[in-house]
Design a protein around this motif. Structure first.
Motif, PDB file in Angstrom:
ATOM      1  N   ASN A  54      -3.282 -10.513   4.039  1.00  0.00           N
ATOM      2  CA  ASN A  54      -3.429 -11.405   2.884  1.00  0.00           C
ATOM      3  C   ASN A  54      -3.865 -10.658   1.629  1.00  0.00           C
ATOM      4  OD1 ASN A  54      -2.773 -13.630   4.598  1.00  0.00           O
ATOM      5  ND2 ASN A  54      -4.879 -13.552   5.354  1.00  0.00           N
ATOM      6  N   ALA A  55      -3.263  -9.515   1.392  1.00  0.00           N
ATOM      7  CA  ALA A  55      -3.593  -8.710   0.215  1.00  0.00           C
ATOM      8  C   ALA A  55      -3.258  -9.448  -1.082  1.00  0.00           C
ATOM      9  CB  ALA A  55      -2.850  -7.381   0.265  1.00  0.00           C
ATOM     10  N   VAL A  56      -2.131 -10.135  -1.083  1.00  0.00           N
ATOM     11  CA  VAL A  56      -1.695 -10.942  -2.228  1.00  0.00           C
ATOM     12  C   VAL A  56      -1.232 -12.274  -1.652  1.00  0.00           C
ATOM     13  CG1 VAL A  56      -0.102 -11.139  -4.175  1.00  0.00           C
ATOM     14  CG2 VAL A  56      -0.939  -8.885  -3.481  1.00  0.00           C
ATOM     15  N   GLY A  57      -2.121 -13.267  -1.679  1.00  0.00           N
ATOM     16  CA  GLY A  57      -1.779 -14.557  -1.065  1.00  0.00           C
ATOM     17  C   GLY A  57      -1.536 -14.384   0.423  1.00  0.00           C
ATOM     18  N   LYS A  58      -0.354 -14.798   0.876  1.00  0.00           N
ATOM     19  CA  LYS A  58      -0.008 -14.673   2.296  1.00  0.00           C
ATOM     20  C   LYS A  58       0.720 -13.364   2.607  1.00  0.00           C
ATOM     21  CE  LYS A  58       0.211 -19.581   3.201  1.00  0.00           C
ATOM     22  NZ  LYS A  58       0.954 -20.693   3.756  1.00  0.00           N
ATOM     23  N   TRP A  59       0.760 -12.469   1.628  1.00  0.00           N
ATOM     24  CA  TRP A  59       1.459 -11.197   1.789  1.00  0.00           C
ATOM     25  C   TRP A  59       0.499 -10.127   2.279  1.00  0.00           C
ATOM     26  CZ3 TRP A  59       6.646 -10.776   1.206  1.00  0.00           C
ATOM     27  CH2 TRP A  59       7.293 -11.890   0.666  1.00  0.00           C
ATOM     28  N   HIS A  60       0.915  -9.420   3.330  1.00  0.00           N
ATOM     29  CA  HIS A  60       0.114  -8.351   3.928  1.00  0.00           C
ATOM     30  C   HIS A  60       0.595  -6.996   3.408  1.00  0.00           C
ATOM     31  CE1 HIS A  60      -0.999 -11.608   6.539  1.00  0.00           C
ATOM     32  NE2 HIS A  60       0.191 -11.650   7.082  1.00  0.00           N
ATOM     33  N   SER A  61      -0.333  -6.126   3.093  1.00  0.00           N
ATOM     34  CA  SER A  61      -0.001  -4.791   2.613  1.00  0.00           C
ATOM     35  C   SER A  61      -0.010  -3.791   3.766  1.00  0.00           C
ATOM     36  CB  SER A  61      -1.035  -4.358   1.564  1.00  0.00           C
ATOM     37  OG  SER A  61      -0.893  -2.982   1.272  1.00  0.00           O
ATOM     38  N   LEU A  62       0.996  -2.929   3.789  1.00  0.00           N
ATOM     39  CA  LEU A  62       1.048  -1.812   4.726  1.00  0.00           C
ATOM     40  C   LEU A  62       1.232  -0.552   3.892  1.00  0.00           C
ATOM     41  CD1 LEU A  62       1.092  -0.797   7.660  1.00  0.00           C
ATOM     42  CD2 LEU A  62       3.582  -1.139   7.632  1.00  0.00           C
ATOM     43  N   PHE A  63       0.255   0.362   3.986  1.00  0.00           N
ATOM     44  CA  PHE A  63       0.178   1.517   3.107  1.00  0.00           C
ATOM     45  C   PHE A  63       0.018   2.774   3.961  1.00  0.00           C
ATOM     46  CE2 PHE A  63      -2.752   4.153   0.346  1.00  0.00           C
ATOM     47  CZ  PHE A  63      -1.816   4.485  -0.616  1.00  0.00           C
ATOM     48  N   ILE A  64       0.885   3.758   3.742  1.00  0.00           N
ATOM     49  CA  ILE A  64       0.783   5.042   4.446  1.00  0.00           C
ATOM     50  C   ILE A  64       0.527   6.123   3.402  1.00  0.00           C
ATOM     51  CG2 ILE A  64       1.895   6.725   5.948  1.00  0.00           C
ATOM     52  CD1 ILE A  64       3.603   4.478   7.092  1.00  0.00           C
ATOM     53  N   GLU A  65      -0.609   6.799   3.541  1.00  0.00           N
ATOM     54  CA  GLU A  65      -1.015   7.835   2.587  1.00  0.00           C
ATOM     55  C   GLU A  65      -0.491   9.197   3.017  1.00  0.00           C
ATOM     56  OE1 GLU A  65      -5.234   7.441   1.221  1.00  0.00           O
ATOM     57  OE2 GLU A  65      -5.247   5.860   2.745  1.00  0.00           O
ATOM     58  N   SER A  66       0.818   9.347   2.940  1.00  0.00           N
ATOM     59  CA  SER A  66       1.428  10.616   3.324  1.00  0.00           C
ATOM     60  C   SER A  66       2.852  10.671   2.799  1.00  0.00           C
ATOM     61  CB  SER A  66       1.461  10.751   4.852  1.00  0.00           C
ATOM     62  OG  SER A  66       2.140  11.937   5.225  1.00  0.00           O
ATOM     63  N   GLU A  67       3.303  11.863   2.495  1.00  0.00           N
ATOM     64  CA  GLU A  67       4.712  12.045   2.162  1.00  0.00           C
ATOM     65  C   GLU A  67       5.491  12.503   3.397  1.00  0.00           C
ATOM     66  OE1 GLU A  67       4.525  16.581   0.415  1.00  0.00           O
ATOM     67  OE2 GLU A  67       4.395  14.909  -0.995  1.00  0.00           O
ATOM     68  N   ARG A  68       4.792  12.686   4.521  1.00  0.00           N
ATOM     69  CA  ARG A  68       5.427  13.143   5.755  1.00  0.00           C
ATOM     70  C   ARG A  68       5.762  11.946   6.649  1.00  0.00           C
ATOM     71  NH1 ARG A  68       0.705  15.783   5.431  1.00  0.00           N
ATOM     72  NH2 ARG A  68       0.038  14.863   7.377  1.00  0.00           N
ATOM     73  N   THR A  69       6.658  11.112   6.175  1.00  0.00           N
ATOM     74  CA  THR A  69       7.121   9.969   6.961  1.00  0.00           C
ATOM     75  C   THR A  69       8.651  10.044   7.001  1.00  0.00           C
ATOM     76  OG1 THR A  69       7.446   8.441   5.108  1.00  0.00           O
ATOM     77  CG2 THR A  69       5.203   8.562   6.060  1.00  0.00           C
ATOM     78  N   PRO A  70       9.267   9.236   7.851  1.00  0.00           N
ATOM     79  CA  PRO A  70      10.734   9.218   7.867  1.00  0.00           C
ATOM     80  C   PRO A  70      11.331   8.591   6.605  1.00  0.00           C
ATOM     81  CG  PRO A  70       9.829   8.218   9.869  1.00  0.00           C
ATOM     82  CD  PRO A  70       8.687   8.451   8.927  1.00  0.00           C
ATOM     83  N   TRP A  71      10.485   7.989   5.751  1.00  0.00           N
ATOM     84  CA  TRP A  71      10.966   7.248   4.596  1.00  0.00           C
ATOM     85  C   TRP A  71      10.629   7.990   3.313  1.00  0.00           C
ATOM     86  CZ3 TRP A  71       7.484   4.936   8.146  1.00  0.00           C
ATOM     87  CH2 TRP A  71       8.134   4.340   9.242  1.00  0.00           C
ATOM     88  N   GLU A  72      11.630   8.173   2.473  1.00  0.00           N
ATOM     89  CA  GLU A  72      11.448   8.933   1.240  1.00  0.00           C
ATOM     90  C   GLU A  72      10.647   8.171   0.194  1.00  0.00           C
ATOM     91  OE1 GLU A  72      14.447  10.659  -2.052  1.00  0.00           O
ATOM     92  OE2 GLU A  72      14.673  11.463  -0.026  1.00  0.00           O
ATOM     93  N   ASP A  73      10.777   6.832   0.198  1.00  0.00           N
ATOM     94  CA  ASP A  73      10.113   6.045  -0.828  1.00  0.00           C
ATOM     95  C   ASP A  73       9.841   4.628  -0.320  1.00  0.00           C
ATOM     96  OD1 ASP A  73      12.632   4.788  -0.926  1.00  0.00           O
ATOM     97  OD2 ASP A  73      13.244   5.863  -2.726  1.00  0.00           O
ATOM     98  N   ASP A  74       9.230   3.824  -1.186  1.00  0.00           N
ATOM     99  CA  ASP A  74       8.880   2.450  -0.816  1.00  0.00           C
ATOM    100  C   ASP A  74      10.100   1.655  -0.377  1.00  0.00           C
ATOM    101  OD1 ASP A  74       6.251   3.006  -1.565  1.00  0.00           O
ATOM    102  OD2 ASP A  74       6.357   1.897  -3.446  1.00  0.00           O
ATOM    103  N   LEU A  75      11.222   1.830  -1.081  1.00  0.00           N
ATOM    104  CA  LEU A  75      12.416   1.047  -0.767  1.00  0.00           C
ATOM    105  C   LEU A  75      12.969   1.396   0.613  1.00  0.00           C
ATOM    106  CD1 LEU A  75      14.404  -1.107  -1.613  1.00  0.00           C
ATOM    107  CD2 LEU A  75      15.684   0.652  -2.866  1.00  0.00           C
ATOM    108  N   ALA A  76      13.006   2.666   0.949  1.00  0.00           N
ATOM    109  CA  ALA A  76      13.471   3.062   2.284  1.00  0.00           C
ATOM    110  C   ALA A  76      12.532   2.510   3.359  1.00  0.00           C
ATOM    111  CB  ALA A  76      13.556   4.586   2.379  1.00  0.00           C
ATOM    112  N   PHE A  77      11.235   2.536   3.088  1.00  0.00           N
ATOM    113  CA  PHE A  77      10.226   1.984   3.993  1.00  0.00           C
ATOM    114  C   PHE A  77      10.451   0.477   4.163  1.00  0.00           C
ATOM    115  CE2 PHE A  77       5.314   1.417   4.412  1.00  0.00           C
ATOM    116  CZ  PHE A  77       5.372   1.499   5.797  1.00  0.00           C
TER     117      PHE A  77
END
Length: 124
Positions: A54-77
């Motif tokens: 519930n970070a913003v209303g009923k929306w949950h935030s998922l945050f990864i503090e790393s550039e070493r993920t399979p996803w290049e950016d927020d949109l790919a994630f």
């Protein structure tokens, strides 16, 4: 350009489903540790992950503090999360910098059964 961290917002996201998806996508994560309203864990490579219900209303935030993920950016994630979880996902259209205008901060992309669409989401 790869973002140094990535964040998405999930509508009605189930924390266990998110955990199962992360374990499959990036390897086994540590168990979630509750810190106030926030839950934190670490990816297999030690990257900090934060789940904020519930970070913003009923929306949950998922945050990864790393550039070493399979996803290049927020949109790919966001695309990967929607494909795996089937719930509406929102993300910023690109990395946002503090010096950008407030209007730029209100530009978001939503991904759901109807596809991808840019829209204005006033979260403040």
């Amino acid at each position: 350009m790869r973002q140094p961290d990535i964040e998405i917002y999930l509508k009605d996201g189930d924390q266990q489903a998110v955990t199962d998806w992360l374990n499959a996508a990036i390897g086994p994560c540590t168990p979630w540790q509750r810190q106030g309203q926030t839950f934190k864990c670490q990816a297999a490579d030690g990257a900090p992950i934060t789940w904020l219900p519930n970070a913003v209303g009923k929306w949950h935030s998922l945050f990864i503090e790393s550039e070493r993920t399979p996803w290049e950016d927020d949109l790919a994630f966001a695309r990967a999360a929607f494909a795996a979880l089937g719930v509406q996902i929102r993300c910023a259209p690109g990395g946002w910098q503090e010096e950008e205008s407030v209007d730029a901060a209100d530009r978001w992309i939503k991904i759901d059964d109807t596809g991808e669409q840019e829209f204005i989401w006033r979260t403040h």
